[in-house]
Scaffold this motif. Structure first.
Motif, PDB file in Angstrom:
ATOM      1  N   TYR A  33       0.850  -1.189   0.000  1.00  0.00           N
ATOM      2  CA  TYR A  33       0.000   0.000   0.000  1.00  0.00           C
ATOM      3  C   TYR A  33       0.886   1.238   0.000  1.00  0.00           C
ATOM      4  O   TYR A  33       2.004   1.233   0.528  1.00  0.00           O
ATOM      5  CB  TYR A  33      -0.887   0.044   1.249  1.00  0.00           C
ATOM      6  CG  TYR A  33      -2.065  -0.885   1.228  1.00  0.00           C
ATOM      7  CD1 TYR A  33      -1.945  -2.205   1.641  1.00  0.00           C
ATOM      8  CD2 TYR A  33      -3.316  -0.438   0.817  1.00  0.00           C
ATOM      9  CE1 TYR A  33      -3.030  -3.055   1.640  1.00  0.00           C
ATOM     10  CE2 TYR A  33      -4.417  -1.283   0.816  1.00  0.00           C
ATOM     11  CZ  TYR A  33      -4.262  -2.583   1.231  1.00  0.00           C
ATOM     12  OH  TYR A  33      -5.356  -3.428   1.233  1.00  0.00           O
ATOM     13  N   GLN A  80       0.775   5.452   1.017  1.00  0.00           N
ATOM     14  CA  GLN A  80       0.055   6.487   1.750  1.00  0.00           C
ATOM     15  C   GLN A  80       0.706   7.828   1.439  1.00  0.00           C
ATOM     16  O   GLN A  80       1.789   8.129   1.935  1.00  0.00           O
ATOM     17  CB  GLN A  80       0.071   6.211   3.250  1.00  0.00           C
ATOM     18  CG  GLN A  80      -0.771   7.170   4.065  1.00  0.00           C
ATOM     19  CD  GLN A  80      -0.763   6.821   5.547  1.00  0.00           C
ATOM     20  OE1 GLN A  80       0.231   6.325   6.082  1.00  0.00           O
ATOM     21  NE2 GLN A  80      -1.866   7.075   6.232  1.00  0.00           N
ATOM     22  N   GLN A 132      -3.526  11.624   2.560  1.00  0.00           N
ATOM     23  CA  GLN A 132      -4.393  10.692   1.833  1.00  0.00           C
ATOM     24  C   GLN A 132      -4.531   9.383   2.599  1.00  0.00           C
ATOM     25  O   GLN A 132      -3.701   9.052   3.445  1.00  0.00           O
ATOM     26  CB  GLN A 132      -3.810  10.400   0.445  1.00  0.00           C
ATOM     27  CG  GLN A 132      -3.532  11.620  -0.397  1.00  0.00           C
ATOM     28  CD  GLN A 132      -4.802  12.297  -0.841  1.00  0.00           C
ATOM     29  OE1 GLN A 132      -5.760  11.641  -1.236  1.00  0.00           O
ATOM     30  NE2 GLN A 132      -4.827  13.612  -0.760  1.00  0.00           N
ATOM     31  N   GLY A 133      -5.574   8.649   2.268  1.00  0.00           N
ATOM     32  CA  GLY A 133      -5.700   7.314   2.820  1.00  0.00           C
ATOM     33  C   GLY A 133      -4.774   6.351   2.107  1.00  0.00           C
ATOM     34  O   GLY A 133      -4.182   6.674   1.080  1.00  0.00           O
ATOM     35  N   LEU A 134      -4.630   5.182   2.658  1.00  0.00           N
ATOM     36  CA  LEU A 134      -3.799   4.166   2.011  1.00  0.00           C
ATOM     37  C   LEU A 134      -4.462   3.690   0.729  1.00  0.00           C
ATOM     38  O   LEU A 134      -5.683   3.504   0.670  1.00  0.00           O
ATOM     39  CB  LEU A 134      -3.594   2.970   2.936  1.00  0.00           C
ATOM     40  CG  LEU A 134      -2.486   3.057   3.954  1.00  0.00           C
ATOM     41  CD1 LEU A 134      -2.912   3.931   5.112  1.00  0.00           C
ATOM     42  CD2 LEU A 134      -2.107   1.670   4.464  1.00  0.00           C
ATOM     43  N   LEU A 157      -4.072   0.719  -2.402  1.00  0.00           N
ATOM     44  CA  LEU A 157      -3.448  -0.540  -2.781  1.00  0.00           C
ATOM     45  C   LEU A 157      -2.642  -0.363  -4.058  1.00  0.00           C
ATOM     46  O   LEU A 157      -3.147   0.129  -5.059  1.00  0.00           O
ATOM     47  CB  LEU A 157      -4.518  -1.608  -2.987  1.00  0.00           C
ATOM     48  CG  LEU A 157      -4.017  -2.982  -3.392  1.00  0.00           C
ATOM     49  CD1 LEU A 157      -3.243  -3.631  -2.241  1.00  0.00           C
ATOM     50  CD2 LEU A 157      -5.173  -3.881  -3.817  1.00  0.00           C
ATOM     51  N   LYS A 176      -1.037  -6.777  -5.165  1.00  0.00           N
ATOM     52  CA  LYS A 176      -1.241  -7.876  -4.225  1.00  0.00           C
ATOM     53  C   LYS A 176      -0.813  -9.186  -4.873  1.00  0.00           C
ATOM     54  O   LYS A 176      -0.828  -9.327  -6.100  1.00  0.00           O
ATOM     55  CB  LYS A 176      -2.699  -7.943  -3.775  1.00  0.00           C
ATOM     56  CG  LYS A 176      -3.693  -8.146  -4.907  1.00  0.00           C
ATOM     57  CD  LYS A 176      -5.119  -8.058  -4.389  1.00  0.00           C
ATOM     58  CE  LYS A 176      -6.135  -8.178  -5.535  1.00  0.00           C
ATOM     59  NZ  LYS A 176      -7.532  -8.027  -5.051  1.00  0.00           N
ATOM     60  N   PHE A 199       3.724   0.786   2.673  1.00  0.00           N
ATOM     61  CA  PHE A 199       3.484  -0.255   3.667  1.00  0.00           C
ATOM     62  C   PHE A 199       3.324  -1.610   2.993  1.00  0.00           C
ATOM     63  O   PHE A 199       2.556  -1.752   2.045  1.00  0.00           O
ATOM     64  CB  PHE A 199       2.219   0.043   4.474  1.00  0.00           C
ATOM     65  CG  PHE A 199       2.323   1.247   5.368  1.00  0.00           C
ATOM     66  CD1 PHE A 199       1.925   2.492   4.917  1.00  0.00           C
ATOM     67  CD2 PHE A 199       2.821   1.123   6.652  1.00  0.00           C
ATOM     68  CE1 PHE A 199       2.017   3.603   5.733  1.00  0.00           C
ATOM     69  CE2 PHE A 199       2.915   2.234   7.484  1.00  0.00           C
ATOM     70  CZ  PHE A 199       2.516   3.477   7.025  1.00  0.00           C
ATOM     71  N   PHE A 253       0.642  -5.335   9.184  1.00  0.00           N
ATOM     72  CA  PHE A 253       1.327  -4.325   8.390  1.00  0.00           C
ATOM     73  C   PHE A 253       2.731  -4.098   8.925  1.00  0.00           C
ATOM     74  O   PHE A 253       2.973  -4.159  10.140  1.00  0.00           O
ATOM     75  CB  PHE A 253       0.570  -2.996   8.437  1.00  0.00           C
ATOM     76  CG  PHE A 253      -0.659  -2.946   7.564  1.00  0.00           C
ATOM     77  CD1 PHE A 253      -1.826  -3.578   7.951  1.00  0.00           C
ATOM     78  CD2 PHE A 253      -0.641  -2.263   6.359  1.00  0.00           C
ATOM     79  CE1 PHE A 253      -2.969  -3.535   7.151  1.00  0.00           C
ATOM     80  CE2 PHE A 253      -1.774  -2.211   5.555  1.00  0.00           C
ATOM     81  CZ  PHE A 253      -2.927  -2.841   5.945  1.00  0.00           C
ATOM     82  N   GLY A 254       3.647  -3.788   8.010  1.00  0.00           N
ATOM     83  CA  GLY A 254       4.961  -3.352   8.415  1.00  0.00           C
ATOM     84  C   GLY A 254       4.916  -1.920   8.930  1.00  0.00           C
ATOM     85  O   GLY A 254       3.878  -1.254   8.875  1.00  0.00           O
ATOM     86  N   THR A 255       6.040  -1.450   9.418  1.00  0.00           N
ATOM     87  CA  THR A 255       6.105  -0.114  10.000  1.00  0.00           C
ATOM     88  C   THR A 255       6.247   0.972   8.946  1.00  0.00           C
ATOM     89  O   THR A 255       6.243   2.148   9.279  1.00  0.00           O
ATOM     90  CB  THR A 255       7.253  -0.005  11.001  1.00  0.00           C
ATOM     91  OG1 THR A 255       8.446  -0.474  10.373  1.00  0.00           O
ATOM     92  CG2 THR A 255       6.980  -0.845  12.238  1.00  0.00           C
TER      93      THR A 255
END
Lengths: 113, 115
Positions: free
Chosen positions: A36, A38, A42-44, A46, A49, A90, A103-105
């Motif tokens: 993802y 960000q 803004q929102g995350l 995609l 995948k 992310f 999720f990763g950091t």
């Protein structure tokens, strides 16, 4: 336990240079893997995948990622970075049972002219 | 079309107060997630709703946290007796509800600051 590691907190690249963001996961079964982005304010969103099949997946905005089971990795790549790619990225692992995503950091990407 | 919306965008509260955060998912999405994003941390799963099924509350960090989803649409995350460590961005996401293969669509988040 399931986990996702993004070893690089911050990366700076020049515009036009190639990019690789690292992601390693720990998961007991075949994972569902996601990237993802960000952008500020803004929102995350995609990017791409992976569930099965071809281990090289293509996403939006010219990104791709390769699943390597032997390395437990799912690195994100882009051959030529644009200034608009500056954002937080992310990596995430999704469940093939249950509902909990991990999720990763995040990796913060700076693009310099 | 409209995406996921969250309100308020920012909330400042005093320690010990209760807060309610609202999420409006995309119409027709049956699955709804809440996450918490603390500074320097990844997203932490809090709770998952799917249709009329009992929610998966396994990620809620304490009994001060609760969430509801009314009519299979709007969701409210409530934090009681807020603590400073609750300060974070709270993100909501919705999806079609077909499982992990679904794309989650995220709202812009609510930034909570507990003084």
């Amino acid at each position: 336990a399931q986990s996702v590691t993004q070893p690089d907190i911050h990366i700076t690249v020049s515009e036009g240079a190639s990019l690789e963001l690292r992601c390693n996961y720990s998961y007991g079964a075949t994972p569902y893997l996601f990237w993802y982005v960000q952008s500020p304010g803004q929102g995350l969103q995609l990017l791409l995948k992976y569930f099965s099949g071809d281990t090289l997946v293509q996403g939006i905005k010219g990104f791709e990622a390769e699943f390597k089971r032997s390395q437990s990795s799912f690195n994100l790549r882009k051959p030529s970075v644009h200034w608009s790619d500056a954002a937080e990225y992310f990596c995430a692992v999704g469940p093939n049972t249950g509902n909990q995503f991990y999720f990763g950091t995040g990796t913060s990407l700076t693009v310099i002219p | 079309g409209a995406g996921v919306s969250q309100s308020p965008s920012n909330k400042v509260t005093e320690k010990g107060k209760d807060v309610e955060l609202r999420c409006d998912p995309i119409s027709g999405h049956t699955a709804l997630y809440w996450y918490r994003q603390s500074l320097g941390q990844g997203l932490e799963f809090l709770i998952y709703f799917q249709g009329n099924s009992a929610p998966d509350k396994s990620g809620l960090p304490s009994d001060r946290f609760s969430a509801e989803r009314t009519g299979g649409s709007v969701s409210t995350l409530t934090i009681q007796r807020t603590q400073q460590e609750d300060s974070a961005v709270y993100l909501c996401a919705s999806s079609l509800g077909q499982g992990a293969i679904d794309e989650q669509f995220f709202g812009p988040g609510t930034r909570l600051t507990v003084l």
